[in-house]
Design a protein around this motif. Structure first.
Motif, PDB file in Angstrom:
ATOM      1  N   THR A  20      -1.813  -2.787   1.031  1.00 55.38           N
ATOM      2  CA  THR A  20      -0.761  -3.828   2.156  1.00 55.38           C
ATOM      3  C   THR A  20       0.189  -3.926   2.169  1.00 55.38           C
ATOM      4  OG1 THR A  20      -0.913  -5.592   0.563  1.00 55.38           O
ATOM      5  CG2 THR A  20      -2.652  -4.926   2.511  1.00 55.38           C
ATOM      6  N   GLN A  21       1.465  -3.666   0.742  1.00 56.31           N
ATOM      7  CA  GLN A  21       2.947  -3.600   1.377  1.00 56.31           C
ATOM      8  C   GLN A  21       3.779  -2.663  -0.026  1.00 56.31           C
ATOM      9  OE1 GLN A  21       4.910  -4.885   3.014  1.00 56.31           O
ATOM     10  NE2 GLN A  21       3.465  -5.881   3.410  1.00 56.31           N
ATOM     11  N   ARG A  22       4.233  -1.483   0.485  1.00 56.50           N
ATOM     12  CA  ARG A  22       4.638  -0.703  -0.618  1.00 56.50           C
ATOM     13  C   ARG A  22       5.623  -0.973  -0.846  1.00 56.50           C
ATOM     14  NH1 ARG A  22       2.434   4.649  -0.176  1.00 56.50           N
ATOM     15  NH2 ARG A  22       0.636   4.458   1.729  1.00 56.50           N
ATOM     16  N   GLU A  23       6.095  -1.862  -0.247  1.00 52.17           N
ATOM     17  CA  GLU A  23       8.081  -2.427  -1.100  1.00 52.17           C
ATOM     18  C   GLU A  23       7.247  -3.835  -0.605  1.00 52.17           C
ATOM     19  OE1 GLU A  23      10.733  -0.655   0.947  1.00 52.17           O
ATOM     20  OE2 GLU A  23      10.528   1.202   0.473  1.00 52.17           O
ATOM     21  N   MET A  24       8.407  -4.123  -2.257  1.00 52.85           N
ATOM     22  CA  MET A  24       8.325  -5.846  -2.375  1.00 52.85           C
ATOM     23  C   MET A  24       9.797  -6.214  -2.994  1.00 52.85           C
ATOM     24  SD  MET A  24       5.206  -6.799  -1.973  1.00 52.85           S
ATOM     25  CE  MET A  24       5.516  -8.174  -2.550  1.00 52.85           C
TER      26      MET A  24
ATOM     27  N   LYS B 233      -4.551  -2.462   8.555  1.00 50.79           N
ATOM     28  CA  LYS B 233      -3.466  -2.494   7.239  1.00 50.79           C
ATOM     29  C   LYS B 233      -4.672  -2.327   6.196  1.00 50.79           C
ATOM     30  CE  LYS B 233      -0.222  -4.539   9.231  1.00 50.79           C
ATOM     31  NZ  LYS B 233       1.177  -4.148   9.267  1.00 50.79           N
TER      32      LYS B 233
ATOM     33  N   VAL C 126       3.766  -3.326  -5.952  1.00 53.24           N
ATOM     34  CA  VAL C 126       4.132  -3.094  -4.703  1.00 53.24           C
ATOM     35  C   VAL C 126       2.620  -4.114  -4.132  1.00 53.24           C
ATOM     36  CG1 VAL C 126       3.693  -1.130  -4.585  1.00 53.24           C
ATOM     37  CG2 VAL C 126       1.262  -1.543  -5.872  1.00 53.24           C
TER      38      VAL C 126
ATOM     39  N   SER D 156      -5.217  -6.069  11.317  1.00 51.33           N
ATOM     40  CA  SER D 156      -5.644  -5.931   9.594  1.00 51.33           C
ATOM     41  C   SER D 156      -6.260  -4.643   9.959  1.00 51.33           C
ATOM     42  CB  SER D 156      -5.217  -7.124   8.807  1.00 51.33           C
ATOM     43  OG  SER D 156      -4.702  -7.271   9.304  1.00 51.33           O
TER      44      SER D 156
END
Length: 205
Positions: free
Chosen positions: A136-140, A114, A149, A107
């Protein structure tokens, strides 16, 4: 001319003393950390370290760099690294240590960093409060959180932080700061980063 009192001289001395600490403190701590790392690595082979101090440390640096080069530039090296990675990911017990360590290190460094997407995050509506973080995450959707996110929020003056899951509408990209500058701004409590020293709040003397 008014003769300075003992209290005045003491205040001047303490002010200069603490100012000196501000100058020498970071330098001394940096040298101490670097020296501690070198001596710790050197002590892997104490007999060599006693004869040629620093040789083990330099050898470890060279070997690590060589391994990184071979693992990225050559098919055989990449295959070898991936094989070890898959093996460690499957060993019970070891995978719980190896996987998180690999994820955390990747990361911050390497080609798959990341924390490279700084964003502003609205954490309170009234009064309106924004915090700086890293997307860190565009889709959940995989965890039933559509249009949400994940954002990492670093703590100031620490190497820790926390993760929040918020609606996509509550974030907006940081403009005018690189990822490194944004991290510096967050970790320093807002006193370092994108602005000049003239814009930094200073307590009255």
């Amino acid at each position: 001319m008014k003769k300075p009192t003992f209290e005045t001289l003491t205040n001047i001395f303490l002010k200069n003393f603490f100012q000196g600490l501000i100058i020498i403190g970071p330098i001394g701590l940096t040298i101490y950390v670097i020296w501690s790392v070198i001596t710790s690595i050197d002590n892997i082979i104490p007999s060599v370290a006693r004869q040629i101090p620093g040789l083990v440390f330099i050898s470890v640096l060279f070997f690590t760099s060589l391994l990184g080069y071979l693992g990225n530039k050559f098919v055989v090296g990449r295959f070898f690294v991936d094989s070890i990675d898959r093996l460690l990911e499957k060993i019970p017990g070891i995978k719980h240590i190896y996987s998180p360590t690999k994820d955390v290190m990747s990361s911050f460094v390497g080609d798959k960093k990341k924390f490279s997407d700084p964003v502003w995050v609205k954490t309170n509506e009234n009064p309106e409060i924004w915090r700086i973080g890293f997307l860190t995450q565009r889709e959940m959707e995989v965890v039933q959180k559509e249009n949400f996110v994940a954002v990492y929020l670093p703590h100031s003056y620490a190497i820790s932080g926390w993760v929040i899951v918020t609606e996509e509408k509550n974030i907006k990209p940081v403009v005018g700061m690189s990822a490194a500058t944004a991290m510096k701004f967050a970790v320093s409590g807002g006193v370092a980063g994108f602005h000049s020293d003239d814009n930094v709040f200073k307590a009255p003397e």
